[in-house]
Design a protein around this motif. Structure first.
Motif, PDB file in Angstrom:
ATOM      1  N   TYR A  25      -0.668   3.910   7.422  1.00  0.00           N
ATOM      2  CA  TYR A  25      -0.493   4.126   5.988  1.00  0.00           C
ATOM      3  C   TYR A  25       0.967   3.819   5.699  1.00  0.00           C
ATOM      4  CZ  TYR A  25      -0.852   6.238   1.338  1.00  0.00           C
ATOM      5  OH  TYR A  25      -0.848   6.434  -0.022  1.00  0.00           O
ATOM      6  N   ALA A  27       4.203   3.590   3.261  1.00  0.00           N
ATOM      7  CA  ALA A  27       4.872   3.997   2.024  1.00  0.00           C
ATOM      8  C   ALA A  27       6.206   3.259   1.970  1.00  0.00           C
ATOM      9  CB  ALA A  27       5.078   5.504   1.995  1.00  0.00           C
ATOM     10  N   THR A  30       9.557   0.972  -2.326  1.00  0.00           N
ATOM     11  CA  THR A  30       9.454  -0.003  -3.414  1.00  0.00           C
ATOM     12  C   THR A  30       8.103  -0.699  -3.280  1.00  0.00           C
ATOM     13  OG1 THR A  30      10.550  -1.679  -2.066  1.00  0.00           O
ATOM     14  CG2 THR A  30      11.924  -0.396  -3.559  1.00  0.00           C
ATOM     15  N   GLY A  31       7.389  -0.847  -4.376  1.00  0.00           N
ATOM     16  CA  GLY A  31       6.078  -1.488  -4.313  1.00  0.00           C
ATOM     17  C   GLY A  31       4.974  -0.481  -4.043  1.00  0.00           C
ATOM     18  N   GLU A  32       3.764  -0.987  -4.090  1.00  0.00           N
ATOM     19  CA  GLU A  32       2.592  -0.142  -3.917  1.00  0.00           C
ATOM     20  C   GLU A  32       2.446   0.322  -2.474  1.00  0.00           C
ATOM     21  OE1 GLU A  32       0.460   0.892  -6.348  1.00  0.00           O
ATOM     22  OE2 GLU A  32       1.855  -0.070  -7.764  1.00  0.00           O
ATOM     23  N   GLU A  33       1.923   1.541  -2.318  1.00  0.00           N
ATOM     24  CA  GLU A  33       1.611   2.024  -0.980  1.00  0.00           C
ATOM     25  C   GLU A  33       0.369   1.318  -0.451  1.00  0.00           C
ATOM     26  OE1 GLU A  33       1.444   6.306  -1.093  1.00  0.00           O
ATOM     27  OE2 GLU A  33       3.521   6.466  -1.816  1.00  0.00           O
ATOM     28  N   ILE A  34       0.306   1.205   0.859  1.00  0.00           N
ATOM     29  CA  ILE A  34      -0.781   0.483   1.521  1.00  0.00           C
ATOM     30  C   ILE A  34      -1.533   1.471   2.408  1.00  0.00           C
ATOM     31  CG2 ILE A  34      -1.367  -1.414   3.078  1.00  0.00           C
ATOM     32  CD1 ILE A  34       1.348  -2.696   2.242  1.00  0.00           C
ATOM     33  N   ARG A 368       7.166  11.551  -3.916  1.00  0.00           N
ATOM     34  CA  ARG A 368       7.663  10.172  -3.788  1.00  0.00           C
ATOM     35  C   ARG A 368       9.137  10.080  -4.160  1.00  0.00           C
ATOM     36  NH1 ARG A 368       2.364  11.034  -2.679  1.00  0.00           N
ATOM     37  NH2 ARG A 368       1.463   9.134  -1.768  1.00  0.00           N
ATOM     38  N   SER A 390      14.121   0.694   2.242  1.00  0.00           N
ATOM     39  CA  SER A 390      12.738   0.428   1.858  1.00  0.00           C
ATOM     40  C   SER A 390      12.148  -0.539   2.874  1.00  0.00           C
ATOM     41  CB  SER A 390      12.655  -0.153   0.443  1.00  0.00           C
ATOM     42  OG  SER A 390      13.363  -1.370   0.352  1.00  0.00           O
ATOM     43  N   GLU A 392      10.551  -3.816   3.248  1.00  0.00           N
ATOM     44  CA  GLU A 392      10.359  -5.080   2.548  1.00  0.00           C
ATOM     45  C   GLU A 392      10.722  -6.228   3.482  1.00  0.00           C
ATOM     46  OE1 GLU A 392      11.883  -5.291  -1.631  1.00  0.00           O
ATOM     47  OE2 GLU A 392      12.963  -3.470  -1.024  1.00  0.00           O
ATOM     48  N   ASP A 414      -3.019  13.618   1.408  1.00  0.00           N
ATOM     49  CA  ASP A 414      -1.994  12.626   1.112  1.00  0.00           C
ATOM     50  C   ASP A 414      -0.954  12.619   2.233  1.00  0.00           C
ATOM     51  OD1 ASP A 414       0.082  11.093   0.129  1.00  0.00           O
ATOM     52  OD2 ASP A 414       0.472  12.337  -1.619  1.00  0.00           O
TER      53      ASP A 414
END
Length: 485
Positions: A25, A27, A30-34, A368, A390, A392, A414
Motif C-alpha cells: 500500500y 502513500a 503527493t498524488g493519489e495513494e495506491i 495525512r 515524497s 515520486e 486504513d
C-alpha cells in the motif's frame, strides 16, 4: 534476490543495482495513494511507481525483490530539530520549565567531549532510524573549549548509521555577564564562531542532489546570542549558500525576555535582523500571533514543530493547524532527548495530531496531514523538497516500509491510520536510504544495534563523571527529588 520485506537483508552497504518493492500500500504524500502497487529503485533514485505488479523484467544479478504484501510504504520521515548530545543527559530536571531546565543543564553540558557526543549521536540517530527516520537535522550549539571536534564526532556517527544528516553549527556568544542565560563558560567569541562555522561548511557541506551531509548556520536563540552574531551568521550563510536555523517563540518567558531586552516580540526581532525567508527554519514557534503566522507564510520561513518536548517542558501547543491553513511551512522534530526522552519520529506524528485536536477539535489535523509534515514538510524546512519527502520518480529512494498486517494492526481498516494513530509503531519491515537498507525487521543493519545503545549509555555515564570531576554538576543536583530516582 531477497524475497519478503521481513526476511532480513545482510549489511546496509549495497549500492547501485535495482530494487523492486511490490504488493505494498503506497502513500506517496503527493498524488493519489495506491492500495496495491510497486516502487522501482535504480541506484539511489526512484525510477517508477504505480498500481499493480511492476512491469516485467528479467531476474538478472543485482536485482533485489521485496515483497511488500501487508505493508504500508511511505517516504522516510524527516526530523527537522534535534540536539543529539542530549541523549547523554536524559531524565534530568524532570519538572522544570525551559529557562530553569537550561540553567540546570548548561553546567552538565559544559563537560561534554567528542567521545560523549559520538556515543550520544550514534544512539540518537540509530533510535531515529528505527522509527522510520531517513534524514535528521541536529542543532549543536554548546562548544566547551578543549573538548575535541564535537561536530566531526556527530558527523562520523551519522555516517556509521547511514542516515542523511543536516548538522546545524550552533553557537552562543551572550553569557550571563552580558545579560544572556548560559554561563560564560559555554559561550564563544563572535569571531571564533564565524571562523569555526565557515570552516565546518568548507570541510563538510555537500550541496549535491544525493547529498547525505549538509551544514546549516544556527545561532542558538534570541536570549543567548547577540544581534551582531545573528546578522553576521545570516551574512555568512547566504554567502556560502547554506540554510539558517534558530530557536524561536518556544515559551512565553522568551517573549517577555525579548520585549524587556530587545523591545520586540521574537518574530519582529527576526524580521529586523533579516532572518526571515525561504532559507530559514526555526524550532518550536509555539507562541505566534496571527500576524506572525502570516509573515511566516508570506516569506516562506519554515518551522519545526516539536510536540513532545513542548509538552514535557510545559511550553504550550503550537498553532500548527492554523499555520498549515494559512500556507506556512511546518515540519516535525523530536527535539533534544533531554526534553523529549526516547521520542520517536513516528510517535511525533501521533502526538502532533492529538494535541492539535485536543486544542482545536477533531478536524484540526488529519492523519495525512500528520504524515505530510513528517515527510514533505520536513524536506521543505531543509530545502530538499525536490529530492526527498515524497515517493515520486526522480526523487531519492528514501522509503519506509511499515508492516500493518500484524494480528492486532490488521483490524485497522486504513494503513495510514494504523501508522499515525496507533500508540505502538507498526513493525518497520524495511528502511531504505538512497536504496540502501538501513533497517530490516526492526533491526539496524549498518551497525550493531545493541552496541550502539550501550554506547549511548556509556556516553551518559561519561558525561556525568566528567561533570562531577570538573565540579560543574552531578546527576543528583539536576535530577528528581531524593527517593524518586
Amino acid at each position: 534476490m531477497s524475497r519478503g520485506a521481513g526476511t532480513g537483508v545482510g549489511g546496509g552497504g549495497r549500492r547501485g543495482g535495482t530494487v523492486l518493492i511490490e504488493n505494498a500500500y503506497i502513500a506517496p504524500v503527493t498524488g493519489e495513494e495506491i492500495p496495491r502497487g510497486y516502487i522501482r529503485i535504480d541506484g539511489d533514485r526512484i525510477t517508477a511507481l504505480g498500481p499493480g505488479p511492476a512491469p516485467a523484467m528479467s531476474a538478472t544479478q543485482g536485482v533485489e525483490w521485496i515483497d511488500g504484501s501487508g505493508c504500508l510504504a511511505t517516504p522516510g520521515l524527516v526530523n527537522t530539530h534535534h540536539h543529539l548530545y542530549q541523549w547523554a543527559s536524559q531524565g534530568l530536571a524532570q519538572d522544570a520549565a525551559l529557562f530553569d531546565w537550561l540553567v540546570a543543564l548548561y553546567p552538565v553540558w559544559a563537560a561534554m567531549d567528542a567521545e560523549v557526543v559520538h556515543g550520544a549521536a550514534g544512539a540518537g540517530l540509530g533510535f531515529l532510524a528505527l522509527s522510520g527516520c531517513t534524514t535528521s537535522s541536529d542543532h549543536h550549539y554548546v562548544f566547551p573549549k578543549g573538548r575535541g571536534d564535537l561536530l566531526a564526532a556527530e558527523i562520523e556517527a551519522a555516517r556509521e548509521v547511514g542516515v542523511r544528516f543536516h548538522p546545524a553549527r550552533g553557537s552562543m556568544d551572550r553569557g550571563r555577564s552580558a545579560g544572556g542565560l548560559p554561563p560564560d563558560s559555554v559561550v564563544e567569541r563572535l569571531d571564533d564562531i564565524l571562523t569555526a562555522t565557515a570552516e565546518a561548511i568548507d570541510a563538510h557541506h555537500d550541496p549535491s542532489f544525493s547529498s547525505k551531509l549538509r551544514i546549516a548556520v544556527a545561532p542558538c536563540s534570541p536570549f543567548s546570542v547577540s544581534a551582531d552574531l545573528m546578522t553576521e551568521a545570516a551574512a555568512l550563510a547566504r554567502d556560502k549558500g547554506v540554510r539558517l536555523h534558530t530557536h524561536l517563540a518556544e515559551t512565553l518567558d522568551e517573549e517577555e525576555h525579548c520585549l524587556a531586552q530587545l523591545g520586540l516580540r521574537p518574530v519582529g526581532y527576526l524580521e529586523r535582523l533579516g532572518w526571515l525567508g525561504p532559507d530559514v527554519w526555526v524550532a518550536h514557534a509555539v507562541h505566534l500571533g496571527d500576524a506572525d503566522i502570516d509573515v511566516f507564510a508570506q516569506t516562506g520561513t519554515g518551522s519545526a514543530h516539536c510536540p513532545s518536548s513542548n509538552g514535557r517542558l510545559g511550553a504550550g501547543v503550537a498553532r500548527v493547524a492554523e499555520m498549515l491553513r494559512r500556507g506556512a511551512v511546518v515540519g516535525l522534530g523530536v527535539d533534544g532527548s533531554a526534553s523529549a526522552e526516547l521520542t520517536s519520529m513516528s510517535g511525533e506524528m501521533r502526538q502532533a495530531l492529538l494535541l492539535q485536536r485536543a486544542r482545536y477539535g477533531p478536524a484540526a489535523l488529519t492523519t495525512r496531514q500528520a504524515l505530510e509534515i513528517a515527510t514533505l514538510g520536513g524536506a521543505r524546512n531543509l530545502g530538499r523538497e525536490a529530492e526527498i519527502g515524497s515517493l515520486e520518480p526522480g526523487k531519492l529512494a528514501d522509503v519506509a516500509l511499515w508492516r500493518t498486517d500484524t494480528p492486532f494492526a490488521s483490524a485497522v481498516a486504513d494503513p495510514v491510520a494504523a501508522l499515525v494513530l496507533g500508540a505502538r509503531q507498526p513493525p518497520l519491515a524495511r528502511l531504505l536510504v538512497g536504496g540502501e537498507t538501513i533497517v530490516a525487521d526492526d533491526e539496524l543493519r549498518t551497525v550493531a544495534q545493541d552496541e550502539l545503545g550501550r554506547a549511548g549509555g556509556a556516553a551518559h555515564r561519561r558525561l556525568m563523571r566528567l561533570a562531577g570531576e570538573q565540579g560543574l554538576a552531578t546527576a543528583g543536583e539536576v535530577g528528581p527529588p531524593p527517593g524518586q530516582m
